[in-house]
Scaffold this active site. Structure first.
Site, short mmCIF file in Angstrom:
data_model
loop_
_atom_site.label_atom_id
_atom_site.label_comp_id
_atom_site.label_asym_id
_atom_site.label_seq_id
_atom_site.Cartn_x
_atom_site.Cartn_y
_atom_site.Cartn_z
N SER A 144 -0.10 86.85 46.91
CA SER A 144 -1.20 87.54 46.23
C SER A 144 -0.86 87.77 44.75
O SER A 144 -0.68 86.80 44.01
CB SER A 144 -1.52 88.82 47.00
OG SER A 144 -2.78 89.31 46.61
N ASP A 222 -9.17 85.78 55.09
CA ASP A 222 -8.60 86.71 54.12
C ASP A 222 -9.73 87.49 53.45
O ASP A 222 -10.64 86.90 52.86
CB ASP A 222 -7.82 85.88 53.08
CG ASP A 222 -7.05 86.71 52.08
OD1 ASP A 222 -7.55 87.77 51.66
OD2 ASP A 222 -5.95 86.28 51.70
N HIS A 255 -5.02 88.55 55.00
CA HIS A 255 -4.16 88.69 53.82
C HIS A 255 -2.83 89.36 54.13
O HIS A 255 -2.03 89.59 53.24
CB HIS A 255 -4.94 89.53 52.78
CG HIS A 255 -4.44 89.37 51.37
ND1 HIS A 255 -4.52 88.19 50.67
CD2 HIS A 255 -3.86 90.26 50.50
CE1 HIS A 255 -4.02 88.35 49.45
NE2 HIS A 255 -3.61 89.59 49.32
N1 LIG Z 1 -4.79 98.96 49.35
C1 LIG Z 1 -5.55 97.84 48.93
C2 LIG Z 1 -4.93 96.53 49.28
C3 LIG Z 1 -3.46 96.48 49.14
C4 LIG Z 1 -2.90 95.21 49.75
O1 LIG Z 1 -3.51 94.57 50.58
N2 LIG Z 1 -1.72 94.82 49.28
C5 LIG Z 1 -1.16 93.60 49.74
C6 LIG Z 1 -1.02 92.68 48.57
S1 LIG Z 1 -2.62 92.43 47.82
C7 LIG Z 1 -2.34 91.52 46.42
O2 LIG Z 1 -1.47 91.58 45.66
C8 LIG Z 1 0.17 93.85 50.41
O3 LIG Z 1 1.03 93.01 50.44
N3 LIG Z 1 0.33 95.08 50.96
C9 LIG Z 1 1.58 95.52 51.53
C10 LIG Z 1 1.76 95.26 52.98
O4 LIG Z 1 2.91 95.51 53.47
O5 LIG Z 1 0.85 94.79 53.66
C11 LIG Z 1 -6.93 97.90 49.52
O6 LIG Z 1 -7.15 98.86 50.25
O7 LIG Z 1 -7.73 97.00 49.28
#
Ligand SMILES: N[C@@H](CCC(=O)N[C@@H](CSC=O)C(=O)NCC(=O)O)C(=O)O
Length: 277
Positions: A144, A222, A255
């Site tokens: 991401s 995603d 995602h």
């Molecule tokens: N909180 C946000 C979304 C946050 C999210 O999905 N973070 C992803 C990376 S998104 C792009 O850079 C992530 O890797 N989160 C950490 C995990 O351990 O899953 C929302 O609510 O949209």
């Protein structure tokens, strides 16, 4: 450097370190996986995480250590931004701490700390080389926002990496809400300054003589695919440039780190092909 944690893992070691970063003006933490020792020093694969992450998301959720141990690859997992009470932040998850976007900020209040590009390209590799036994070969991958980081850093540094890969990367940040918000804050309103940090723009301007083996995996379920990611934009530029990109669309995957854990072995083997030859 201060060792915060150490765990035996697949005959190697999972460690977590803290150090003072002169580039970011704060203390930083990174994680590293050291495979079981072999005759030759191992190459390094840098992992860049996404929004809201630190160095532990990939370490604890991606299940990459078993294959990295088998292949003999060091994994380095940095944090995603400078940290600390004296470091500027914002209320939102997609700006400030946890959202460094792997660039060098030019605008206040960010410019004094948010230099993740210099940290990942210069300070961290020097620290790793000084403190661990590694070969000169390196590759880079990420997820991401970290996929944007991996692709843009590889494209900005021809010859530096053996391969690059990404899970659900933000390939065209100048055209999507996450990127536009971050670039406006960190780089200012003059959009001509943004191109230097956008993988699609960088690929458009790349010399195909420097073509780098590139792998992207994208889940078709995603939640961010249509609004924020759009890997087809990058694939179209790659087609025009005859760039060696493999884009795989994985049916049903979202995602999350479950998606990453499912395909991380493919990415490690892809990088091993180029790091170990
Ligand atoms: N909180 C946000 C979304 C946050 C999210 O999905 N973070 C992803 C990376 S998104 C792009 O850079 C992530 O890797 N989160 C950490 C995990 O351990 O899953 C929302 O609510 O949209």
């Amino acid at each position: 450097m201060e060792l915060l944690e150490e765990h035996r893992c697949f005959e190697g070691w999972q460690q977590r370190w803290r150090h003072d970063s002169s580039v970011l003006n704060c203390a930083m933490t990174f994680s590293i996986f050291l495979p079981p020792p072999r005759t030759n020093p191992p190459p390094v694969l840098y992992w860049l995480s996404g929004l809201t992450c630190n160095d532990e998301n990939f370490t604890t959720k991606a299940c990459a250590q078993r294959i990295a141990a088998e292949l003999g690859i060091v994994l380095v997992m940095p944090d995603t931004s400078p940290r600390g009470e004296h470091v500027p932040n914002s209320e939102s998850y997609d700006l400030g701490q946890g959202a460094g976007f792997y660039l060098n900020a030019t605008q206040q209040p960010w410019a004094g700390h948010f230099r993740m590009y210099d940290y990942i390209c210069d300070e961290l590799p020097a620290l790793i080389a000084d403190n661990f036994s590694i070969s000169e070969k390196a590759s880079i991958f990420g997820h991401s926002m970290g996929g944007h980081g991996a692709l843009s850093i590889a494209l900005k540094n021809p010859g530096r990496f053996c391969s690059v890969s990404a899970f659900a990367p933000i390939v065209n940040p100048t055209r999507v809400p996450w990127g536009q918000k971050a670039f406006t804050a960190y780089l200012g309103a003059d959009e001509s300054q943004w191109r230097a940090w956008d993988s699609c723009c960088l690929l458009m301007d790349a010399d195909s003589a420097n073509a780098l083996p590139t792998l992207i995996d994208q889940g078709d379920a995603d939640q961010f695919l249509a609004d924020q990611l759009q890997p087809a934009q990058f694939a179209e530029v790659a087609r025009q440039k005859n760039w060696p990109l493999t884009l795989r669309v994985q049916p049903g995957y979202d995602h999350s780190y479950y998606f990453i854990a499912t395909f991380v072995e493919d990415h490690l083997r892809f990088h091993a092909e180029h790091l170990l030859k």
